[in-house]
Enzyme design. Structure first.
Site, PDB file in Angstrom:
ATOM      1  N   ARG A  15      17.805  93.979  93.371  1.00 40.55           N
ATOM      2  CA  ARG A  15      17.742  94.497  92.004  1.00 40.55           C
ATOM      3  C   ARG A  15      18.470  93.631  90.967  1.00 40.55           C
ATOM      4  O   ARG A  15      18.413  93.904  89.775  1.00 40.55           O
ATOM      5  CB  ARG A  15      18.285  95.936  91.969  1.00 40.55           C
ATOM      6  CG  ARG A  15      17.252  96.929  92.484  1.00 40.55           C
ATOM      7  CD  ARG A  15      17.802  98.333  92.489  1.00 40.55           C
ATOM      8  NE  ARG A  15      18.745  98.544  93.585  1.00 40.55           N
ATOM      9  CZ  ARG A  15      19.683  99.502  93.597  1.00 40.55           C
ATOM     10  NH1 ARG A  15      19.815 100.305  92.563  1.00 40.55           N
ATOM     11  NH2 ARG A  15      20.485  99.635  94.635  1.00 40.55           N
ATOM     12  N   ARG A 331      40.031  68.294  72.855  1.00 44.44           N
ATOM     13  CA  ARG A 331      39.337  68.083  74.131  1.00 44.44           C
ATOM     14  C   ARG A 331      40.298  67.672  75.249  1.00 44.44           C
ATOM     15  O   ARG A 331      41.468  67.412  75.006  1.00 44.44           O
ATOM     16  CB  ARG A 331      38.228  67.055  73.913  1.00 44.44           C
ATOM     17  CG  ARG A 331      37.105  67.612  73.009  1.00 44.44           C
ATOM     18  CD  ARG A 331      36.114  66.556  72.630  1.00 44.44           C
ATOM     19  NE  ARG A 331      35.604  65.868  73.803  1.00 44.44           N
ATOM     20  CZ  ARG A 331      35.006  64.680  73.771  1.00 44.44           C
ATOM     21  NH1 ARG A 331      34.846  64.036  72.618  1.00 44.44           N
ATOM     22  NH2 ARG A 331      34.573  64.128  74.886  1.00 44.44           N
ATOM     23  N   SER A 403      42.870  57.450  53.964  1.00 46.74           N
ATOM     24  CA  SER A 403      41.595  58.111  54.242  1.00 46.74           C
ATOM     25  C   SER A 403      40.493  57.107  54.547  1.00 46.74           C
ATOM     26  O   SER A 403      40.520  55.968  54.078  1.00 46.74           O
ATOM     27  CB  SER A 403      41.171  58.930  53.027  1.00 46.74           C
ATOM     28  OG  SER A 403      42.133  59.920  52.788  1.00 46.74           O
TER      29      SER A 403
END
Ligand code: UD1
Ligand code: CA
Length: 456
Positions: A15, A331, A403
């Site tokens: 099932r 990560r 930047s």
């Protein structure tokens, strides 16, 4: 007395409508059978005997490095037949705990009660009373309340069908009894199966008392037969895991919206907002706050760190007082020191940032070693990959990276240096230098932009 463990996991689980064997379906990130093995390990030091059949190869593969005695039941001829296959590995002088690979929430405390109850006579059954006992084996007791036998639903009389105390299937039996009775079991019953439950009548016939132990809850003896039951037990377990965190002093803004899929330890006064998923081995300190929609796996977060909404942290160690996110991606093999700030849309991979360093906006930091108090400007990219190999970027203490800088690795920027905005750093920089590789600005007057012809 020590106990042997026999886990039945040969059934097909039709099932579930799945190619995966039923007992490998997961709750809280772990296969059902893994939960059973964990509970067993808390009460018994012996190597479990695992009876497999359908999907046996997949099970062996999933647990190839676990210390298990595999036993194959080629045809599923009933629970008594299943345990009989395990007999050569079951001791004749110890209790045997019979468990089921698809009954995952059994507590070690209940197993211990069952084992204790089995000590005097060598036989104890775990039972539970259900409002709707349909389908289960019923516990038949005599006038004095002693268990006399188990009658399966399909074999029961209409009187017996009214009994609401059912057999959970879980039992502790002296191995000597199993060696004596299992070879004698017949299959003359409604299902033509060899019933393990017939051992109860065999015991009573020999004057051996069968002790009954009530399960602590319906949920702990609930089996999984379909995906709806799988989802139900997932919720039950999540409620328990959330309750345990709250007991340890963690605030959960909504305990129903936290998912724990592993081994999580969390310090006091940590606050976890909604829709957080914690998986694998997670260690969270005290006074940490975790914003909504964060996913943390296999990581360590030290005290007082704040993780803002929608951040993903995997395989990383984060120091105290750090600020991560919103929308940060950390990560594996990343190590962040104390008070490090990683802001929105910053990805950090296999890198170390020492105390006080910051990368607040839109950056990629890969394969890097960054010292203390370094400022990484918006849009800074470590160009760590040349298409074949990964290279390292080293940035020493107190460097200021303007930047939109590219650091073409391998490259090193010496202590205290400044990289002007828009620079592409291709060579090592000594300490205390200014580096600028910007093309000089030209200004052209009277410039006409191309225009599309007007339509009418
Ligand atoms: C069994 C009990 C029943 C009890 C119920 C609880 C027997 C005869 N009946 O019912 O009293 O109320 O469990 O759920 O024991 N299995 C095998 N090999 C087999 C048959 C079963 O490994 O040949 C395993 C299944 O994978 C499953 C477990 O044993 O995990 C129980 O089998 P299942 O068919 O679900 O239970 P019943 O026999 O109907
Ligand atoms: Ca540029």
């Amino acid at each position: 007395m020590s106990a042997a463990v026999c886990i039945l996991a040969a059934g097909k689980g039709k099932r579930m409508m799945s190619n995966l064997p039923k007992v490998l379906h997961r709750i809280a990130g772990k296969p059902l059978v893994g939960h059973v093995m964990n509970a067993a390990a808390k009460v018994s030091a012996s190597k479990p005997v695992m009876v497999i059949g359908h999907g046996g190869e997949q099970l062996r593969a999933a647990y190839h490095d676990a210390d298990l005695q595999w036993v194959e039941q080629r045809e599923q001829l009933g629970t008594g037949h299943a345990v009989a296959q395990a007999l050569p590995w079951l001791p004749a002088d110890e209790l045997v705990l019979i468990l089921y690979g698809d009954v995952p929430l059994l507590s070690a405390a209940t197993l211990q009660r069952l084992l204790d109850a089995a000590v005097p006579s060598g036989f104890a059954l775990l039972t539970v009373t259900l409002p709707d006992p349909a389908g289960y084996g019923r516990i038949v007791r005599d006038a004095r309340g002693e268990i006399t036998r188990i009658v399966e639903h399909k074999d029961a009389s209409s009187d017996e069908l009214r009994i609401t105390e059912i057999n959970t299937g879980i039992m502790a039996v002296n191995g000597a009894f199993l060696h004596r009775w299992l070879p004698m079991l017949g299959n003359d019953n409604a299902q033509g199966e060899y019933y393990l439950t017939d051992c109860v009548a065999a015991a009573v016939a020999e004057g051996i008392r069968v002790a009954g132990v009530f399960a602590a809850s319906e949920a702990e003896v609930a089996g999984v037969n379909n995906r709806a039951q799988l989802a139900e037990l997932e919720r039950t377990l999540q409620r328990q895991l959330a309750a345990a965190l709250m007991e340890a002093g963690v605030t959960l803004l909504d305990p129903a919206r936290l998912d724990v899929r592993g081994d999580v330890v969390c310090g006091q006064d940590t606050v976890i907002d909604v829709n957080v998923v914690l998986s694998g081995r997670v260690r969270i300190g005290a006074d940490v706050s975790i914003g909504p929609n964060c996913v943390l796996s296999d990581c360590e977060i030290a005290d007082g760190t704040r993780i803002f909404a929608n951040s993903i942290i995997e395989g990383a160690t984060i120091g105290a007082g750090a600020r991560i996110g919103p929308f940060a991606r950390i990560r594996p093999e990343t190590e962040l020191g104390a008070d490090v700030h990683i802001g929105n849309f910053v990805e950090v991979k296999k890198s170390r940032l020492e105390a006080g360093s910051k990368a607040n906006h839109l950056a990629y930091i890969g394969d890097s070693e960054i010292g203390r108090n370094v400022n990484v400007g918006a849009g800074t990219i470590t160009c760590n990959y040349d298409g074949a190999f990964k290279h390292k970027t080293i940035i020493e203490d107190d460097v200021f990276i303007g930047s939109d800088t590219q650091l073409v690795a391998p490259v090193r920027v010496g202590r205290g240096s400044t990289i002007a905005a828009g620079t592409t750093v291709t060579e090592d920089v000594e300490a205390d230098r200014l580096v600028i590789s910007r093309v000089r600005q030209k200004t052209i007057s009277g410039w006409q932009r191309p225009r599309k012809p007007k339509k009418d």
